[in-house]
Design an enzyme around this catalytic site. Sequence first.
Site, mmCIF file in Angstrom:
data_model
loop_
_atom_site.group_PDB
_atom_site.id
_atom_site.type_symbol
_atom_site.label_atom_id
_atom_site.label_comp_id
_atom_site.label_asym_id
_atom_site.label_seq_id
_atom_site.Cartn_x
_atom_site.Cartn_y
_atom_site.Cartn_z
ATOM 1 N N HIS A 268 0.868 -1.187 0.000
ATOM 2 C CA HIS A 268 0.000 0.000 0.000
ATOM 3 C C HIS A 268 0.899 1.230 0.000
ATOM 4 O O HIS A 268 1.230 1.775 1.063
ATOM 5 C CB HIS A 268 -0.931 -0.051 1.219
ATOM 6 C CG HIS A 268 -1.942 1.057 1.277
ATOM 7 N ND1 HIS A 268 -3.114 0.962 2.001
ATOM 8 C CD2 HIS A 268 -1.961 2.284 0.712
ATOM 9 C CE1 HIS A 268 -3.806 2.079 1.877
ATOM 10 N NE2 HIS A 268 -3.110 2.908 1.110
ATOM 11 N N HIS B 62 1.450 4.735 -2.374
ATOM 12 C CA HIS B 62 1.114 5.616 -3.505
ATOM 13 C C HIS B 62 2.413 6.287 -3.944
ATOM 14 O O HIS B 62 2.995 7.053 -3.157
ATOM 15 C CB HIS B 62 0.103 6.674 -3.078
ATOM 16 C CG HIS B 62 -1.169 6.098 -2.510
ATOM 17 N ND1 HIS B 62 -2.307 5.936 -3.266
ATOM 18 C CD2 HIS B 62 -1.477 5.638 -1.259
ATOM 19 C CE1 HIS B 62 -3.265 5.414 -2.501
ATOM 20 N NE2 HIS B 62 -2.787 5.214 -1.287
ATOM 21 N N HIS C 100 -9.515 1.051 -1.366
ATOM 22 C CA HIS C 100 -9.492 1.688 -0.053
ATOM 23 C C HIS C 100 -10.921 1.634 0.496
ATOM 24 O O HIS C 100 -11.871 2.022 -0.196
ATOM 25 C CB HIS C 100 -9.079 3.154 -0.179
ATOM 26 C CG HIS C 100 -7.618 3.387 -0.425
ATOM 27 N ND1 HIS C 100 -6.921 2.800 -1.433
ATOM 28 C CD2 HIS C 100 -6.724 4.163 0.241
ATOM 29 C CE1 HIS C 100 -5.657 3.199 -1.386
ATOM 30 N NE2 HIS C 100 -5.509 4.035 -0.384
ATOM 31 N N GLU D 134 -11.290 3.430 5.879
ATOM 32 C CA GLU D 134 -10.239 4.312 6.422
ATOM 33 C C GLU D 134 -10.962 5.400 7.222
ATOM 34 O O GLU D 134 -10.831 5.478 8.435
ATOM 35 C CB GLU D 134 -9.418 4.919 5.285
ATOM 36 C CG GLU D 134 -8.343 5.906 5.742
ATOM 37 C CD GLU D 134 -7.598 6.590 4.584
ATOM 38 O OE1 GLU D 134 -8.084 6.550 3.439
ATOM 39 O OE2 GLU D 134 -6.535 7.189 4.856
ATOM 40 N N ASP E 119 1.786 3.870 2.809
ATOM 41 C CA ASP E 119 0.778 4.771 2.234
ATOM 42 C C ASP E 119 1.430 5.937 1.478
ATOM 43 O O ASP E 119 1.705 5.803 0.286
ATOM 44 C CB ASP E 119 -0.177 5.273 3.333
ATOM 45 C CG ASP E 119 -1.566 5.577 2.804
ATOM 46 O OD1 ASP E 119 -1.824 5.356 1.603
ATOM 47 O OD2 ASP E 119 -2.419 6.039 3.592
ATOM 48 N N ASP E 120 1.659 7.057 2.149
ATOM 49 C CA ASP E 120 2.240 8.251 1.512
ATOM 50 C C ASP E 120 3.390 8.743 2.389
ATOM 51 O O ASP E 120 3.273 9.760 3.085
ATOM 52 C CB ASP E 120 1.171 9.346 1.385
ATOM 53 C CG ASP E 120 -0.013 8.881 0.569
ATOM 54 O OD1 ASP E 120 0.102 8.834 -0.665
ATOM 55 O OD2 ASP E 120 -1.045 8.518 1.174
HETATM 56 N N1 HPA Z 1 -6.373 7.439 1.194
HETATM 57 C C1 HPA Z 1 -7.116 7.669 0.116
HETATM 58 N N2 HPA Z 1 -6.602 8.114 -1.016
HETATM 59 C C2 HPA Z 1 -5.289 8.319 -1.093
HETATM 60 C C3 HPA Z 1 -4.475 8.090 -0.012
HETATM 61 C C4 HPA Z 1 -5.046 7.621 1.196
HETATM 62 O O1 HPA Z 1 -4.372 7.405 2.221
HETATM 63 N N3 HPA Z 1 -3.228 8.400 -0.412
HETATM 64 C C5 HPA Z 1 -3.293 8.774 -1.693
HETATM 65 N N4 HPA Z 1 -4.553 8.739 -2.120
HETATM 66 ZN ZN ZN Z 2 -3.704 4.781 0.509
#
Ligand code: HPA
Ligand code: ZN
Length: 341
Positions: A21, A23, A201, A204, A282-283
């Site tokens: 996961h 991006h 996703h 969350e 994630d990011d």
């Molecule tokens: N959640 C949803 N969309 C996203 C995320 C995330 O953490 N990171 C990049 N796009």
């Molecule tokens: Zn994500």
Amino acid sequence: MNPAKSASLNFLRALPKAELHLHIEGTLEPELLFELARKHAITLPYPDVASLRRAYQFGSLQAFLDVYYQGVQVLRDADDFYALTQAYLAHARADGVIHVELFFDPQSHMERGIALTTVFAGLTRALDEARHETGLTYHLIPCFLRHLSAAAAMQTLEALLPFRALFVAVGLDSSERDHPPSKFTAVFERARAEGLLTVAHAGEEGPPEYIWQALDLLHVARIDHGVNCASDAALCQRLAATRVPLTVCPLSNVKLGVFPDMAAHNLKRLLDQRLCITLNADDPAYFGGYLLDNYAAAQDALGLTRNDMIQLARNSIEAAFLSDADKRPWLRKLELEGFPD
Ligand code: HPA
Ligand code: ZN
């Protein structure tokens, strides 16, 4: 760093881990962002790297996405995507990542007139080089932006299909609230008809209902995040029984206020309920850490044992879109009693 901490980090680093996961646009560090802005003569709304970094305080997913989509604007040519991916791969290597399944957002680039060929060329050049040099394997997973229409997602899928050989699955990301998985049922059906796997996703910020929809309408092979399953016992039972993995992102969840702090994260409880939990970044440029940082932060705050950490690494291999033959050597390395100190 004290010796115990450093020994623990060495242990976590040595675990073979899959990153599932991630991006790639979320690995854009402020330094590279500024460098690319200069290259393309783009004026940024921040005077310098430090002030941009200071802006990385997000109370919600949407607050983060607003900054993230602004950052993406500096990615213009194949060399930019190459530099971005190469920089991420240096972190992956340092963290003991042996396989990565990398998300990207085609719509964020196509809407700015950037061709898919450009994006794929930059990403695959860096990833193929890393595979040759270090053996790190990879898959690509383009994601649809759920705040845009289902028709736009379908058009994006059509535009992706000429590159079908370059990716294994499609995903769904961006603003979760009010954009349920059900909106994309037809697009995901089409993707599966093309032999693609699917992920989404869900859970969350959104409710457990969105996780049910991702399972039953989108037929996903994994749920990204999914931590909001915890309030629905029947859903947890189903996830445990089917071993549909949740790609959990601890530092992201704390940064975006899904949990007030790491000690409040529910991943240990979910792991104890036998859900297939994996840890992911994630990011990382926005959330303060790459994969190893996520493993270490979760271990420290939640009192996870060495066996828990081995189990999380095992889960990441189990959950990867790799063949059984490709998984076997990594799983063997992770066999509980066989893992060296
Ligand atoms: N959640 C949803 N969309 C996203 C995320 C995330 O953490 N990171 C990049 N796009
Ligand atoms: Zn994500």
